[in-house]
Design an enzyme around this catalytic site. Structure first.
Site, mmCIF file in Angstrom:
data_model
loop_
_atom_site.group_PDB
_atom_site.id
_atom_site.type_symbol
_atom_site.label_atom_id
_atom_site.label_comp_id
_atom_site.label_asym_id
_atom_site.label_seq_id
_atom_site.Cartn_x
_atom_site.Cartn_y
_atom_site.Cartn_z
ATOM 1 N N HIS A 1 0.849 -1.196 0.000
ATOM 2 C CA HIS A 1 0.000 0.000 0.000
ATOM 3 C C HIS A 1 0.878 1.236 0.000
ATOM 4 O O HIS A 1 2.112 1.148 -0.053
ATOM 5 C CB HIS A 1 -0.972 -0.039 1.177
ATOM 6 C CG HIS A 1 -0.311 -0.172 2.526
ATOM 7 N ND1 HIS A 1 0.495 0.807 3.047
ATOM 8 C CD2 HIS A 1 -0.324 -1.180 3.441
ATOM 9 C CE1 HIS A 1 0.942 0.431 4.239
ATOM 10 N NE2 HIS A 1 0.468 -0.785 4.494
ATOM 11 N N HIS B 1 4.002 1.659 2.285
ATOM 12 C CA HIS B 1 5.212 0.969 1.836
ATOM 13 C C HIS B 1 5.903 1.765 0.726
ATOM 14 O O HIS B 1 7.128 1.908 0.718
ATOM 15 C CB HIS B 1 4.874 -0.428 1.296
ATOM 16 C CG HIS B 1 4.244 -1.329 2.319
ATOM 17 N ND1 HIS B 1 2.996 -1.864 2.161
ATOM 18 C CD2 HIS B 1 4.697 -1.780 3.510
ATOM 19 C CE1 HIS B 1 2.701 -2.609 3.209
ATOM 20 N NE2 HIS B 1 3.723 -2.574 4.054
ATOM 21 N N CYS C 1 -0.124 -9.194 21.155
ATOM 22 C CA CYS C 1 -0.951 -8.765 20.011
ATOM 23 C C CYS C 1 -0.576 -9.632 18.818
ATOM 24 O O CYS C 1 0.568 -9.566 18.338
ATOM 25 C CB CYS C 1 -0.725 -7.297 19.662
ATOM 26 S SG CYS C 1 -1.509 -6.870 18.085
ATOM 27 N N CYS D 1 0.709 -7.524 15.743
ATOM 28 C CA CYS D 1 2.082 -7.001 15.868
ATOM 29 C C CYS D 1 3.086 -8.138 16.014
ATOM 30 O O CYS D 1 4.276 -7.918 15.866
ATOM 31 C CB CYS D 1 2.261 -6.151 17.110
ATOM 32 S SG CYS D 1 1.378 -4.616 17.154
ATOM 33 N N CYS E 1 -4.383 -3.320 22.026
ATOM 34 C CA CYS E 1 -3.086 -3.038 21.401
ATOM 35 C C CYS E 1 -3.039 -1.554 21.073
ATOM 36 O O CYS E 1 -3.977 -1.018 20.495
ATOM 37 C CB CYS E 1 -2.937 -3.858 20.128
ATOM 38 S SG CYS E 1 -1.599 -3.261 19.088
ATOM 39 N N HIS F 1 -3.032 -1.497 16.969
ATOM 40 C CA HIS F 1 -4.181 -2.031 16.219
ATOM 41 C C HIS F 1 -5.510 -1.861 16.931
ATOM 42 O O HIS F 1 -6.560 -2.100 16.345
ATOM 43 C CB HIS F 1 -3.941 -3.516 15.902
ATOM 44 C CG HIS F 1 -2.750 -3.722 15.022
ATOM 45 N ND1 HIS F 1 -1.537 -4.152 15.499
ATOM 46 C CD2 HIS F 1 -2.597 -3.496 13.703
ATOM 47 C CE1 HIS F 1 -0.678 -4.208 14.500
ATOM 48 N NE2 HIS F 1 -1.285 -3.817 13.399
ATOM 49 N N LYS G 1 -6.698 7.608 10.134
ATOM 50 C CA LYS G 1 -5.922 6.466 9.665
ATOM 51 C C LYS G 1 -6.559 5.929 8.372
ATOM 52 O O LYS G 1 -7.779 5.843 8.284
ATOM 53 C CB LYS G 1 -5.973 5.387 10.755
ATOM 54 C CG LYS G 1 -4.917 4.346 10.578
ATOM 55 C CD LYS G 1 -4.912 3.361 11.718
ATOM 56 C CE LYS G 1 -4.073 2.187 11.250
ATOM 57 N NZ LYS G 1 -3.847 1.169 12.194
ATOM 58 N N LYS H 1 -9.945 0.889 4.510
ATOM 59 C CA LYS H 1 -10.904 0.643 3.433
ATOM 60 C C LYS H 1 -12.313 1.020 3.885
ATOM 61 O O LYS H 1 -13.082 1.597 3.122
ATOM 62 C CB LYS H 1 -10.851 -0.828 3.017
ATOM 63 C CG LYS H 1 -9.594 -1.128 2.230
ATOM 64 C CD LYS H 1 -9.757 -2.347 1.319
ATOM 65 C CE LYS H 1 -8.469 -2.611 0.574
ATOM 66 N NZ LYS H 1 -7.641 -3.681 1.116
HETATM 67 N N1 MSP Z 1 7.765 -6.391 8.914
HETATM 68 C C1 MSP Z 1 7.796 -5.275 9.788
HETATM 69 C C2 MSP Z 1 9.133 -4.550 9.696
HETATM 70 C C3 MSP Z 1 10.331 -5.397 9.926
HETATM 71 S S1 MSP Z 1 11.797 -4.490 9.705
HETATM 72 C C4 MSP Z 1 13.009 -5.452 10.277
HETATM 73 C C5 MSP Z 1 6.682 -4.303 9.408
HETATM 74 N N2 MSP Z 1 6.133 -4.461 8.210
HETATM 75 S S2 MSP Z 1 4.945 -3.562 7.611
HETATM 76 O O1 MSP Z 1 4.671 -4.089 6.300
HETATM 77 O O2 MSP Z 1 3.855 -3.515 8.521
HETATM 78 O O3 MSP Z 1 5.490 -2.095 7.510
HETATM 79 C C6 MSP Z 1 6.632 -1.798 6.723
HETATM 80 C C7 MSP Z 1 7.000 -0.317 6.855
HETATM 81 O O4 MSP Z 1 5.933 0.478 6.311
HETATM 82 C C8 MSP Z 1 7.180 0.115 8.309
HETATM 83 O O5 MSP Z 1 8.291 0.965 8.452
HETATM 84 C C9 MSP Z 1 5.898 0.859 8.598
HETATM 85 O O6 MSP Z 1 6.045 1.866 9.567
HETATM 86 C C10 MSP Z 1 5.606 1.479 7.240
HETATM 87 N N3 MSP Z 1 4.205 1.836 7.113
HETATM 88 C C11 MSP Z 1 3.123 1.009 7.187
HETATM 89 N N4 MSP Z 1 1.984 1.762 7.093
HETATM 90 C C12 MSP Z 1 2.309 3.075 6.970
HETATM 91 C C13 MSP Z 1 1.599 4.278 6.750
HETATM 92 N N5 MSP Z 1 0.286 4.327 6.688
HETATM 93 N N6 MSP Z 1 2.328 5.393 6.553
HETATM 94 C C14 MSP Z 1 3.697 5.396 6.505
HETATM 95 N N7 MSP Z 1 4.389 4.280 6.707
HETATM 96 C C15 MSP Z 1 3.742 3.157 7.110
HETATM 97 O O7 MSP Z 1 6.373 -3.436 10.214
#
Ligand code: MSP
Length: 502
Positions: free
Chosen positions: A17, A20, A125, A128, A143, A146, A296, A299
């Site tokens: 999304h 990422h 959680c 998490c 949590c 979440h 936040k 959907k």
């Molecule tokens: N798998 C763990 C990270 C492990 S690192 C050794 C994880 N994955 S995640 O897919 O949930 O998130 C990946 C990255 O995307 C994280 O740095 C997270 O903070 C970031 N983001 C996820 N949602 C986000 C937003 N809505 N906005 C900005 N960044 C966000 O956590």
């Protein structure tokens, strides 16, 4: 000099999304900028594939965890070129070489006496994959991230003696104020440490979707240690047969979101100390993207901005620009299609795009497509003075938003310069031919310098433009505004940011 930068690795229990994409783009901007400085850069991203969230999601979909991981890892990997991300490797934590190296490092932690077996009971959680300590838990046993009910769990675990790293971590934070950036996140991490560290579980006995604990094969490692170690393990096998660890370890920058601060700023340095490995230089913590309504993204609220939709309509440069410009890196920010459109039309098309097309069009119309070989305007040169140095300092602090704002002030200055000099009037009178030469040479030079500085943000359109200007060099020394220039032939240019249907 070398520069090693990483993103967090993404969970494969869902699809990619905008959050990422945001993290990958910001990290890419820094990586590209460092390459312009002639640093030897290694940029790592990838996927986090083990643990309960993935096992649960796979179960719910009636596939194996490996199948789910394969499907979603491929989607994350495919997103990178669509966003023009210049990562040097894409790690998957199911890679065999990664797993082997995780075992090697954690065996050392065990051999060094930093583990013990014990009974764990706590509030967990499942989303998490994290046990929460008392002061993190929201009212009603929820949590904090979440906002779902936590589960009381008890099991025999291997423990990591985090509590014995209280003092070393306090010393680290006292000595290195920039270990965590920005300062507000440094304070948050530091407060977590001061509140007293408890030992944490290092293994799970119930789960088998993970890396096997080599000294106790009935357990797998807790997914966070497996995941964190990706930053280290990747260097060992990213370049077949050539170990990059001595060249690039320790990392210069880990870029992460604020929800995973504790893991990167407390657990991770403690784990590295326990394994006798050097610590990274900085952890940069960015904020969260929120829906256009400031809530936040979700959907059910219908406020999700889909990166694929933005890419389809506006292209990757526009998405990159928008995110770096509209959401101050480090803070939270609301995003929506309307503001993407406003930045695209108002700034990319009408400011930078327009400066590019009129500069090139005028050189072609008034000077047969050759940049006049004339001295550039000292006044405009003065406006550019210090710009590159400024951008460099800001990038050292990962301040991609302020750096972009600084560059953009000069985009606007150049557009004003066009209006002030009115080349179309100068072109009417042979007596002002010299002034017209100076104006066109200055604009070509300004546009060239701006494009070099913008290339980490807008890699596709700046490459097209620099090519049309006959000056494809993008190293940072090329971003100095020169006193003379010219003689180059410019080529016709299609609009860089064409009008889009609404
Ligand atoms: N798998 C763990 C990270 C492990 S690192 C050794 C994880 N994955 S995640 O897919 O949930 O998130 C990946 C990255 O995307 C994280 O740095 C997270 O903070 C970031 N983001 C996820 N949602 C986000 C937003 N809505 N906005 C900005 N960044 C966000 O956590």
């Amino acid at each position: 000099m070398t520069f090693y930068i990483t993103t967090a690795i993404s969970y494969v229990n869902g699809a990619p999304h905008l959050g990422h994409a945001y993290e990958a783009i910001a990290t890419d901007v820094i990586a590209r900028h460092m390459r312009q400085r002639d640093e030897e850069v290694f940029f790592l991203t990838g996927t986090d594939e083990h643990g309960e969230p993935v096992a649960d999601a796979a179960h719910a979909q009636g596939v194996t965890p490996q199948e789910l991981a394969d499907t979603n890892a491929a989607r994350f990997k495919a997103l990178m070129p669509l966003l023009s991300i210049s990562n040097d490797f894409f790690i998957r934590t199911t890679d065999e070489e990664h797993q082997r190296r995780v075992q090697e490092v954690l065996q050392r932690v065990h051999d060094n006496g930093h583990t013990y077996k014990g009974l764990y009971e706590g509030w967990y959680c499942p989303r998490c994959a994290d046990f929460k300590v008392e002061n993190e838990i929201l009212e009603g046993n929820l949590c904090p991230i979440h906002e779902i009910p936590l589960v009381r769990e008890q099991e025999e675990n291997w423990f990591f003696r985090l509590s014995t790293f209280q003092e070393p971590l306090e010393r680290l934070y006292a000595e290195r104020r920039d270990f965590v950036m920005p300062p507000v996140r440094f304070n948050e991490a530091s407060a977590f440490i001061s509140s007293g560290l408890q030992d944490i579980s290092l293994s799970r006995a119930r789960l088998n979707w993970g890396v096997t604990v080599p000294w106790d094969p009935s357990h797998v490692f807790y997914v966070w240690f497996d995941a964190l170690l990706n930053y280290y393990t990747a260097l060992g096998y990213a370049r077949n047969g050539h170990d990059l660890t001595p060249t690039f370890w320790p990392a210069n920058f880990h870029v992460i979101g604020k929800d995973i601060l504790k893991f990167h700023t407390v657990f991770w340095p403690a784990m590295l100390l326990a394994a006798d490995l050097p610590l990274p230089e900085h952890v940069f913590v960015h904020g969260f993207l929120l829906g256009a309504d400031g809530r936040k993204m979700s959907k059910s609220l219908g406020n999700v901005l889909d990166p694929f939709q933005v890419l389809d309509r506006f292209g990757s440069d526009a998405l990159r620009f928008y995110l770096m410009r509209d959401v101050a890196f480090g803070a939270d920010g609301a995003v929506g299609m309307e503001s993407v459109t406003a930045r695209y039309e108002g700034e990319l098309a009408n400011e930078y795009g327009n400066l590019a097309s009129r500069t090139i069009a005028m050189i072609r119309r008034y000077r047969d497509g050759v940049v006049p070989d004339a001295a550039t305007d000292p006044e405009l040169a003065e406006a550019f003075r210090g710009l590159t140095a400024n951008v460099t300092v800001l990038m050292d602090g990962a301040d991609v938003t302020t750096a972009l704002e600084r560059i953009w002030q000069l985009v606007r200055r150049c557009n004003r310069y066009v209006e002030e000099r009115a080349p179309w009037t100068l072109a009417k009178d042979p007596a002002t031919a010299g002034a017209l030469d100076e104006t066109l040479a200055s604009l070509a030079e300004g546009l060239r310098v701006l494009s070099v500085l913008l290339s980490p943000y807008l890699p596709t359109s700046t490459a097209t433009l620099l090519e049309a200007l006959g000056a494809p060099e993008t190293s940072l020394p090329a971003a100095e505004f020169r006193a003379t220039g010219g003689g180059r032939t410019v080529a016709a240019l299609e609009p860089l940011f064409p009008k889009r249907d609404r």
